[in-house]
Structure formats: structure tokens, C-alpha cells
Design an enzyme around this catalytic site. Structure first.
Site, short mmCIF file in Angstrom:
data_model
loop_
_atom_site.label_atom_id
_atom_site.label_comp_id
_atom_site.label_asym_id
_atom_site.label_seq_id
_atom_site.Cartn_x
_atom_site.Cartn_y
_atom_site.Cartn_z
N PRO A 1 10.83 -8.38 4.82
CA PRO A 1 10.81 -6.44 4.11
C PRO A 1 9.36 -6.84 3.41
O PRO A 1 8.77 -8.27 2.99
CB PRO A 1 11.33 -7.39 3.51
CG PRO A 1 12.80 -8.66 2.92
CD PRO A 1 11.80 -8.85 4.90
N ASN A 2 8.85 -5.76 3.42
CA ASN A 2 7.57 -5.67 3.07
C ASN A 2 6.42 -6.37 3.02
O ASN A 2 5.26 -5.58 2.60
CB ASN A 2 7.75 -6.01 0.96
CG ASN A 2 8.76 -5.54 0.34
OD1 ASN A 2 8.77 -4.22 -0.13
ND2 ASN A 2 9.46 -6.49 0.20
N ARG B 1 -0.26 -4.40 -0.62
CA ARG B 1 0.92 -5.08 -1.54
C ARG B 1 0.09 -6.35 -2.26
O ARG B 1 -0.61 -7.26 -0.88
CB ARG B 1 1.74 -5.41 -0.44
CG ARG B 1 3.14 -6.71 -1.49
CD ARG B 1 4.11 -6.59 -0.32
NE ARG B 1 4.87 -7.27 -1.01
CZ ARG B 1 5.51 -8.75 -0.38
NH1 ARG B 1 5.47 -9.42 0.68
NH2 ARG B 1 6.84 -9.26 -1.18
N TYR C 1 -1.77 -11.73 -1.46
CA TYR C 1 -1.57 -11.96 0.28
C TYR C 1 -2.91 -11.34 1.06
O TYR C 1 -2.41 -11.49 2.36
CB TYR C 1 -0.07 -10.45 0.77
CG TYR C 1 0.69 -11.20 -0.10
CD1 TYR C 1 1.31 -12.13 0.41
CD2 TYR C 1 1.62 -10.46 -1.02
CE1 TYR C 1 2.85 -12.72 -0.40
CE2 TYR C 1 2.51 -10.92 -1.50
CZ TYR C 1 3.22 -11.76 -0.94
OH TYR C 1 4.21 -12.31 -1.34
N ASN D 1 8.38 -14.76 9.57
CA ASN D 1 8.20 -14.71 7.86
C ASN D 1 9.16 -13.33 7.36
O ASN D 1 9.38 -12.57 7.44
CB ASN D 1 6.79 -13.80 7.75
CG ASN D 1 6.58 -14.65 6.06
OD1 ASN D 1 7.53 -14.18 5.61
ND2 ASN D 1 5.67 -14.18 5.51
N ALA E 1 11.02 -12.36 1.85
CA ALA E 1 12.30 -12.64 0.30
C ALA E 1 13.45 -12.51 0.94
O ALA E 1 14.26 -13.68 0.39
CB ALA E 1 12.65 -11.07 -0.65
N GLU F 1 8.63 -21.43 10.62
CA GLU F 1 8.96 -20.38 9.42
C GLU F 1 7.47 -19.90 8.87
O GLU F 1 6.93 -21.04 8.37
CB GLU F 1 9.80 -21.14 8.18
CG GLU F 1 9.42 -20.62 6.67
CD GLU F 1 10.79 -21.19 6.21
OE1 GLU F 1 11.47 -22.06 6.20
OE2 GLU F 1 10.40 -21.01 4.95
N HIS G 1 4.22 -18.52 5.86
CA HIS G 1 4.58 -17.82 4.84
C HIS G 1 2.98 -17.32 4.81
O HIS G 1 2.08 -18.24 4.64
CB HIS G 1 4.68 -18.32 3.05
CG HIS G 1 6.52 -18.57 3.72
ND1 HIS G 1 7.82 -17.65 3.19
CD2 HIS G 1 7.17 -19.50 3.47
CE1 HIS G 1 8.65 -18.28 4.13
NE2 HIS G 1 8.51 -18.71 3.78
N ARG H 1 4.41 -21.06 -6.97
CA ARG H 1 4.15 -19.41 -7.47
C ARG H 1 5.47 -19.55 -8.53
O ARG H 1 5.83 -20.76 -8.30
CB ARG H 1 4.59 -18.07 -6.04
CG ARG H 1 2.82 -18.24 -5.71
CD ARG H 1 3.18 -17.21 -4.43
NE ARG H 1 3.66 -15.66 -5.64
CZ ARG H 1 4.23 -14.92 -3.99
NH1 ARG H 1 4.38 -14.54 -2.90
NH2 ARG H 1 4.16 -13.70 -4.96
C1 DQA Z 1 6.12 -14.46 1.43
C2 DQA Z 1 6.89 -15.07 0.34
C3 DQA Z 1 7.81 -14.32 -0.55
O1 DQA Z 1 7.69 -14.97 -1.39
C4 DQA Z 1 8.08 -13.23 -0.50
O2 DQA Z 1 9.24 -12.47 -0.95
C5 DQA Z 1 7.26 -12.67 0.63
C6 DQA Z 1 5.75 -13.04 1.13
C7 DQA Z 1 4.87 -15.04 1.94
O3 DQA Z 1 5.00 -14.64 3.64
O4 DQA Z 1 3.98 -15.48 0.81
O5 DQA Z 1 7.35 -11.28 0.55
O6 DQA Z 1 6.88 -14.60 2.40
#
Ligand code: DQA
Length: 151
Positions: A11-12, A19, A24, A74, A77, A98, A100, A107
Site C-alpha cells: 500500500p501507498n 510520497r 522514499y 515490499n 505498512a 523482503e 524496504h 525510524r
Molecule cells: C516501507 C516502510 C514501511 O514502514 C512503510 O509503511 C512503507 C514503506 C519502505 O519501503 O521503506 O510504506 O516498506
């Protein structure tokens, strides 16, 4: 192509570029995907990409990932909340990375916990979009490019 790789964005991540660019980066998801498809092609890896903001859709896509040679995910959240995605990953018998963009351990404390980290092959965090390239390199290494097998 010799191998098939699935990349799942949670998501997002469809909002990348706009964003929180200081966290990011400025690359959009489409730009990242295009880069992964072309980087994969150089290693004879066909890359499919998928993004969803919905947990169940991601669960179903992970369930189908057994037809690929590897998965990069990825979970965004959902990393920190989704037992359902964790359980779906447990069904797989392929390398799963996995990833990020940010270093989740630098963080907020609620991001320090990944529900996937102990059921994936490995985790890459904190290298921005280059982390995806690192993940493809790791997969190339695990699967072999084919060249060394013909030699
Ligand atoms: C994320 C880190 C997560 O905590 C966050 O909610 C994201 C992006 C990252 O790519 O750094 O949406 O997965």
C-alpha cells in the site's frame, strides 16, 4: 526468458515520487518497475510487477507466486501488521526477498518489527530503489544466470 520473477508492492507505494520524497526518494513506482524489467532482462529474468493497497489482494498474489522462480515483496505498512501475508509467504517454496526503501530500523519503533523477516530468505532495507537491484542480484546469484551452467 530463463527465469520468472514477481515483484509485489504494498500500500501507498503507487504514490512513490510524491510520497515523502525525503524518505522514499523521487522515483515513481512505474520508473522503478521499468528499471527492474530492463535489469532483469539483461540476466534472462522476466519480471512481472503488481501493486495493491488491499491486504487480501496481496495475499492472493503471494498465493499465486509459486509459479515464479522468486518473489521480491515490499509489503509497506503491512510489513508491521499482516499475519495473513506472512502465512501466504509460508506457503511458498521459492526464494523470497523482503525489501524496504527506507531503513525501517532507524525510524519509528512501530516500524522496527517485521512480521515477515523470519519467514523470508532475506531482507534489504535502507538503500532506496537500488535495494531492488540488489535483490535481483541476490536472486541471480541464487538461481544462476544460465551462462555458468552452459560453460
Ligand atoms: C516501507 C516502510 C514501511 O514502514 C512503510 O509503511 C512503507 C514503506 C519502505 O519501503 O521503506 O510504506 O516498506
Amino acid at each position: 526468458m530463463r527465469h520468472k520473477l514477481l515483484v509485489i508492492h504494498g500500500p501507498n507505494l503507487n504514490m512513490l515520487g510524491k510520497r515523502e520524497p525525503e524518505t522514499y526518494g523521487t522515483d515513481t513506482m512505474e520508473e522503478i518497475n521499468a528499471c527492474l524489467v530492463s535489469y532483469g532482462a539483461q540476466a534472462d529474468i522476466a519480471v512481472d510487477t503488481f501493486q495493491s493497497n488491499h491486504e487480501g489482494d496481496i495475499v492472493e498474489k503471494v498465493q499465486q507466486a509459486g509459479k515464479y522462480d522468486a518473489l521480491i515483496i515490499n509489503p509497506a505498512a503491512y510489513t508491521h501488521t499482516s499475519i495473513a501475508i506472512r502465512d501466504a509467504v509460508l506457503l511458498l517454496d521459492i526464494p523470497v526477498i523482503e525489501i524496504h526503501l527506507s531503513n525501517i530500523y532507524k525510524r519509528e519503533s512501530f516500524r522496527h518489527k517485521s512480521l515477515l523477516c523470519d519467514v523470508v530468505t532475506g531482507q534489504i532495507a535502507g538503500f532506496g530503489m537500488h535495494g531492488y537491484i540488489m535483490a535481483i542480484d541476490a536472486i541471480k546469484n541464487m538461481l544462476g544466470t544460465g551462462k555458468e551452467k552452459q560453460a
